[in-house]
Design an enzyme around this catalytic site. Structure first.
Site, PDB file in Angstrom:
ATOM      1  CD  GLU A  12      20.266 126.780  71.732  1.00 32.56           C
ATOM      2  OE1 GLU A  12      20.077 125.716  71.118  1.00 32.56           O
ATOM      3  OE2 GLU A  12      21.393 127.169  72.100  1.00 32.56           O
ATOM      4  CG  MET A  17      22.154 129.275  77.410  1.00 32.27           C
ATOM      5  SD  MET A  17      23.195 127.854  76.999  1.00 32.27           S
ATOM      6  CE  MET A  17      23.812 128.346  75.385  1.00 32.27           C
ATOM      7  CG  ASP A 126       8.763 141.945  73.522  1.00 24.10           C
ATOM      8  OD1 ASP A 126       7.917 141.857  72.610  1.00 24.10           O
ATOM      9  OD2 ASP A 126       9.737 141.179  73.618  1.00 24.10           O
TER      10      ASP A 126
END
Length: 493
Positions: A12, A17, A126
């Site tokens: 999470e 999550m 990313d």
């Protein structure tokens, strides 16, 4: 979402999550990313819609495949196939670095996946070890597209974003809002040395400290970036560090071969305009020597097919199990009906009860030979056997249709692993497994795994500066993420 059984929490973070779940109909194990109530949080909604939109458009063997999208009670649910292994897991298992052949195969697929994104004018923004998944067959998957976006039009600027500092290009650190595909290529360069040596290349603990690490290795920033740094109000009163003596890659890592150093240097060029495209990187000697690229491309297709077969076999096994359970339940139902029937005919009660205790076949023979009318009645009362066919069509619970009939590959967005429920698989020949010593990776990453929603803030050995940069943007907000309607699936062949 009622068709999924929750098997436990995988991880999470700030935006939601990930749960390990089982499809009740097919028995298939999946990972479901559950976002927070996105209708109440604009940032969560933006990230969720961006990831959904891009993953629906992008279909590639080295990208995570989105299986299904649902919305329930203001929350978005993204369904992926389950894979619990990442390159970060490999680096934690083998802190001294991975084997040459393993790194070669991983990098080839990473660059292949990023190149596919770039060919569709999408930058990931990313790239890092925890966002790179590895299937049991060794197929690499890029995931976590929450920060990805399409390239800006001429004159358009990007909004700032929060990504892992260690893999940020210098143009991002100084606050340049006109960056491009080169930021992903920079991250590839950081991964090259990290996978070979087992340690991050530039482990800065602030943006200015990150710049210091970069300049210590690669030299001064280009004039444009120096000007942006000086004009950025975040750095008011702060000067760029003066580098008296550089420590280039070849001096820092003398054990790395020349071809590896050359690949890393090309990706880590301080000037983003001089960094190569992904297609050029795939033709680098690192991949072309000894015919590796051609040979591994064929091997990769076999790996992808193997993963698809494993998914299919798993479904068939679950279906056979469910049909066997139905058969067993029908036998029990038949026994119950026969016992009940003896109450109406006491003369054969003892005989029938005796036959029921025998084998299933004997019971059926007795019924056929002595109770034809009763067997006919039982036949009519049976429940018909419906074959369970694995569903490949996707249905959005929010009345948004998704049609994905292609063989899915195995992937899951990474989050903090709950090792009590999920044990990562270990590929053989990865490297020499050692007991990790206390250090940056043990201190920060042995909290079971990284949480991509919560970006790490680990300390660097130098720790010289401690100022974080936030890019100031005056441009308009992104328009590609604000739409409330879910985009239709578009296959890329």
């Amino acid at each position: 979402m009622e068709k999924y059984e929750n098997l436990g929490l995988v991880g999470e973070g700030s935006y939601g999550m990930v749960m390990k779940c089982r499809n009740k109909d097919t028995g298939r194990i999946v990972a479901i990313k559950k976002f927070l109530e996105s209708d109440d949080d604009k940032m969560v909604k933006k990230i969720a819609m961006r990831e959904i939109k891009l993953l629906k458009q992008l279909r590639h063997e080295n990208l995570v495949n989105l299986l299904e999208v649902c919305k329930k009670k203001k929350r978005w649910y993204l369904v992926f196939e389950f894979v619990d292994h990442t390159i970060l897991d490999d680096l934690e298992l083998f802190p001294n670095g991975l084997d040459y052949q393993v790194v070669q195969k991983y990098l080839f697929q990473i660059i292949n996946g990023i190149g596919f994104c770039h060919s569709h004018n999408i930058i990931h923004r990313d790239i890092k070890p925890e966002n790179i998944l590895v299937s049991q067959s060794g197929v690499v998957k890029l995931c976590d597209f929450g920060f990805a976006r399409t390239l800006a039009a001429p004159g358009e600027v990007y909004t700032d974003y929060v990504a892992t500092r260690w893999y940020r290009a210098p143009e991002l650190l100084v606050g340049d809002v006109k960056y491009g595909k080169a930021v992903d290529v920079w991250a590839i360069g950081c991964l090259v040395t990290e996978m070979f040596m087992g340690e991050p290349l530039f482990p800065g603990d602030s943006d200015i400290d990150q710049l210091y690490h970069i300049m210590m290795c690669l030299g001064n920033l280009i004039p444009r970036h120096q000007e942006l740094f000086n004009k950025n109000p975040v750095f008011a009163g702060v000067r760029l560090p003066e580098i008296k003596e550089r420590e280039p890659l070849e001096r820092r890592y003398p054990k790395l071969s020349e071809v590896v150093i050359d690949l890393a240097k090309k990706c880590l060029h301080i000037d983003p305009d001089k960094r190569p495209f992904c297609a050029e990187l795939l033709h680098h000697d690192f991949f072309q020597m000894d015919g590796f690229a051609e040979r591994f491309s064929q091997e990769l297709q076999l790996k992808v097919q193997k993963d698809a077969r494993n998914v299919s076999l798993s479904k068939k096994s679950q279906n056979r199990k469910k049909e066997k359970e139905k058969d067993d339940s029908l036998v029990e139902e038949r026994k119950t009906l026969v016992v009940q029937d003896t109450n109406a005919d006491p003369k054969i009660k003892d005989y029938k009860l005796f036959k029921i205790k025998g084998s299933k076949i004997d019971g059926e023979k007795a019924e056929k030979g002595n109770r034809a009318s009763n067997a006919s009645c039982l036949h009519d009362s049976r429940t018909s056997h419906n074959k369970i066919v694995p569903s490949t069509s996707l249905k959005d619970c929010s009345n948004v249709s998704v049609d994905h009939t292609r063989n899915p590959s195995v992937a899951i967005p990474p989050l903090t692993h709950n090792l009590s429920a999920v044990a990562p698989s270990i590929n053989s020949g990865m490297g020499t497994e050692t007991i990790p010593i206390q250090g940056y990776r043990v201190d920060e990453k042995t909290k079971k795994c990284s949480i991509p929603f919560v970006k790490p803030n680990r300390h660097s050995p130098s720790g010289i500066y401690n100022i974080n940069v936030t890019t100031l943007v005056s441009g308009p907000p992104l328009s590609d993420d604000s739409g409330a309607d879910l985009p239709q699936m578009e296959h890329q062949h």
